[in-house]
Design a protein around this motif. Sequence first.
Motif, PDB file in Angstrom:
ATOM      1  N   GLU A   1      49.980  52.364  40.048  1.00  0.00           N
ATOM      2  CA  GLU A   1      48.710  52.495  40.771  1.00  0.00           C
ATOM      3  C   GLU A   1      47.925  51.186  40.842  1.00  0.00           C
ATOM      4  O   GLU A   1      46.956  51.084  41.593  1.00  0.00           O
ATOM      5  N   ALA A   2      48.337  50.205  40.051  1.00  0.00           N
ATOM      6  CA  ALA A   2      47.549  48.974  39.941  1.00  0.00           C
ATOM      7  C   ALA A   2      47.544  48.208  41.261  1.00  0.00           C
ATOM      8  O   ALA A   2      48.543  48.134  41.955  1.00  0.00           O
ATOM      9  N   LYS A   3      46.402  47.654  41.557  1.00  0.00           N
ATOM     10  CA  LYS A   3      46.290  46.771  42.722  1.00  0.00           C
ATOM     11  C   LYS A   3      46.310  45.310  42.289  1.00  0.00           C
ATOM     12  O   LYS A   3      46.732  44.437  43.033  1.00  0.00           O
ATOM     13  N   ARG A   4      45.793  45.065  41.092  1.00  0.00           N
ATOM     14  CA  ARG A   4      45.670  43.685  40.631  1.00  0.00           C
ATOM     15  C   ARG A   4      46.127  43.567  39.168  1.00  0.00           C
ATOM     16  O   ARG A   4      45.342  43.290  38.279  1.00  0.00           O
ATOM     17  N   PRO A   5      47.413  43.790  38.953  1.00  0.00           N
ATOM     18  CA  PRO A   5      47.896  43.788  37.564  1.00  0.00           C
ATOM     19  C   PRO A   5      48.138  42.367  37.030  1.00  0.00           C
ATOM     20  O   PRO A   5      48.507  41.475  37.787  1.00  0.00           O
ATOM     21  N   VAL A   6      47.924  42.207  35.743  1.00  0.00           N
ATOM     22  CA  VAL A   6      48.220  40.938  35.060  1.00  0.00           C
ATOM     23  C   VAL A   6      48.790  41.268  33.681  1.00  0.00           C
ATOM     24  O   VAL A   6      48.334  42.212  33.029  1.00  0.00           O
ATOM     25  N   ILE A   7      49.782  40.499  33.274  1.00  0.00           N
ATOM     26  CA  ILE A   7      50.307  40.597  31.907  1.00  0.00           C
ATOM     27  C   ILE A   7      49.886  39.342  31.142  1.00  0.00           C
ATOM     28  O   ILE A   7      49.924  38.244  31.688  1.00  0.00           O
ATOM     29  N   LEU A   8      49.478  39.530  29.888  1.00  0.00           N
ATOM     30  CA  LEU A   8      49.269  38.397  28.990  1.00  0.00           C
ATOM     31  C   LEU A   8      50.233  38.541  27.817  1.00  0.00           C
ATOM     32  O   LEU A   8      50.328  39.607  27.208  1.00  0.00           O
ATOM     33  N   ALA A   9      50.942  37.455  27.516  1.00  0.00           N
ATOM     34  CA  ALA A   9      51.944  37.502  26.449  1.00  0.00           C
ATOM     35  C   ALA A   9      51.496  36.644  25.276  1.00  0.00           C
ATOM     36  O   ALA A   9      51.027  35.526  25.462  1.00  0.00           O
ATOM     37  N   GLY A  10      51.644  37.168  24.093  1.00  0.00           N
ATOM     38  CA  GLY A  10      51.291  36.425  22.887  1.00  0.00           C
ATOM     39  C   GLY A  10      52.519  36.106  22.060  1.00  0.00           C
ATOM     40  O   GLY A  10      53.658  36.328  22.488  1.00  0.00           O
ATOM     41  N   ARG A  11      52.273  35.624  20.856  1.00  0.00           N
ATOM     42  CA  ARG A  11      53.384  35.214  20.007  1.00  0.00           C
ATOM     43  C   ARG A  11      54.276  36.386  19.602  1.00  0.00           C
ATOM     44  O   ARG A  11      55.446  36.214  19.282  1.00  0.00           O
ATOM     45  N   GLY A  12      53.724  37.599  19.658  1.00  0.00           N
ATOM     46  CA  GLY A  12      54.527  38.770  19.342  1.00  0.00           C
ATOM     47  C   GLY A  12      55.747  38.884  20.242  1.00  0.00           C
ATOM     48  O   GLY A  12      56.810  39.345  19.818  1.00  0.00           O
TER      49      GLY A  12
END
Lengths: 575, 194
Positions: A219-230
């Motif tokens: 459903e997202a129109k403006r998705p973003v992923i943030l990745a960390g050290r995990g």
Amino acid sequence: MAATAARTDQTPEPARRLTGAQIALESLIREGTETIFGYPGGANLWLYRYLPEYPQLRHILVRHEQGGAHAADGFARSKRGSVGVVFATSGPGALNLVTGLATAYLDSVPVIAITGQVATTAIGTDSFQESDVIGSTMSVVKHSYLITRAEDIAPTIKEAFHVARTGRPGPVLIDFPKDLQAAVTEFNYPEEPIRLRSFPPPPRPDAARLRRIAQLIREAKRPVILAGRGVIISGAEETLLELSHKANIPVGWTLLGTGAYPVTDPLALQMVGFMGAGYTNKAVCDADVLIMIGMRCDDRVTTKLDSFAPRVEHLIHIDIDPAEIGKNVVPHVSVVADADTALRELIPMVEPKREHEWLTQIDQWREEHPVRFLNHNGLLQPQEVLEEMYSRSQDEAIVLADVGQNQIWAALWFRYSRPGLFLNSGGTGTMGYAFPASMGAKMANPDKTVFCVTGEGGFVMNMQEMATMVENNIAVKVLVLNNRSLGMVRQFQDDFYEGVRSAVDLSFTPDLVKLGDAFGMKAMTTDKLEEVGPMLDAALAHDGPVLMNFDIDPLANVYPIVPLGKGMLDFVEAE
Amino acid sequence: MSQTRLLSVLVENKPGVLHRVASMIRRRGFNIDSLSVGPTEDDSVSRMTIAVHVGKQQAEQATKQLSKLVDVITIDDITGLRNVAHELLLIRIHAPAGQRREILDLIAIFRGRVVDVAPNTLIVEVTGSTEKIDNFIELVHPYGIKEAARSGAVALVRGDEARIRLVDFEIGTDVTERSAAPAQGEAADTTGTV
């Protein structure tokens, strides 16, 4: 099988009677240890008495225990699955580990510290070189043990490795009294896997929540992923790439997540936050669905907390540590699990899609807010040095950055393609980390080029390790970006503390070429761009450690940067 | 909104575990109202009952941080549950002959016991909720309190079943299910909302 079982050489060997020191060393070997960084002293001399009997354990004599702790950290960080090991004696030796343990703790690095302790009979009497090491390190280790009986040595070491490696990794300290190092007992290494009722393995990801996440992505129109050290610790870089490509979600990362996603990928954003790329901050602030994976979301990411992702309708947080969920930012959906496992199970639930408008918008921000530097005065710019260095890295070199401006420049000016290529003290921000840690990284990766990017401030904090490096010919290529000041602090003072420069002048840094000479380390210096490339070539051609000093523009600043107290979109760019 | 929350914590009965728990609470900036620790039905396990004065989100953070400690077996926020939470008070009250009758009446109302009698004072033992103990102290205050010692609360949840059975905590137990359900009447916590 019956026939062979009857052979006498198949009968179990009777348990050998060994000293506690031997048991500890044999236990380390059973856990896969090959390299130990350490420093001897009165309370760990039995360990050192027996160390030469185990040539499969390579001991590196560091010149300060802090260097040893950072080296063990660099070793473990640069080689996934390995555990760094450091030895120190009691009292001052053990206390010198504290900063290194804190550094490993905040960045979730598996390290085992074995500290000598005064004899059990002397504990609590303020005897010579006695200190409360368990108490002093309690808040900077994942767990710690004081061994009180010789028969506990082997089980304790096995358990310590289990705790250090399992779930969210971290440093574990074992305080080992000297009388128990000498005590003789039977050696039986426990064969059974460790089972601790108080330390269960990480949970499986909750399928219902993963389905909900898949629906939100749909459903997202403006998705973003943030990745960390995990993501890096979990080895989730490939599943992350697959997820982002399947649903066309742009990916940014934290400082410690650098390398979790290839910088050159068309969906790559850049580092987020306080000194992150403007276009990453813009994307995060406009996102309707934000998926944070394996990250703590600390203040360096969020800047002013209420400025972080203000338009987000569904904040999703995946982390192996339940205490990270809701600690700084409260998510709408959370999954407590190993990142790779969670993403692996999520991907089949996600439908291929592409939000053209959103990706076009991001491309536009990327053009409007490039991460860039400008050379106004013809002086050597740090980024120019790093670009020359990157062109010689073949995408393979491991880069360790210290703390301060050099750290951010090294994070932004290298196009890291994989995890494990950029190592830095992102959590504690420990100046003096990079140089000793780079020894560990080189020891763990002898076939790779290892660059240590540091400033003249951080370098001198642990420069004694030049002796270790030269003695063992640990061929790290050190780049000191020398601006004759504590650059980041100077930049803060100029911009945020009313322009008053105070205690930041490092004009009196020693001549690093002469210093290198004194240690027997090949050393070079320049302040000219045209000499940078040839110098790096010479350094790479040299079979051994090299110290390179670059006299850079003393006023070079880190950009973009969010002014202190301001929000994510208030970033200031180079102009 | 801050309130006193009651955490029932089962820990390995090992040296230093009290230090680890207290140190974690201090480091994360939580305020302890009271902490009591003692043995349980299982020799290898101690129970700590910790009253912390925190907001709800802080309480959740305290719970999660504590359950990360390797020696902590399980932690249960029993605030608001049907629990029995009792403190023990020993108090030496100034009780000259003329006032002794009145004081003994008060003690009877609070179902306390006189455990020591001296010419001018009594030592009284009262058990019960923190509120009851507070009330008793307030009422005897005018007579003169010479000294007092309070135990801090120890607590169990009412009902037939043990709330936490250690056998439930074998290897493989889902960490998210380790702490028992949130207290009644509360929305699911931040780890649970979908």
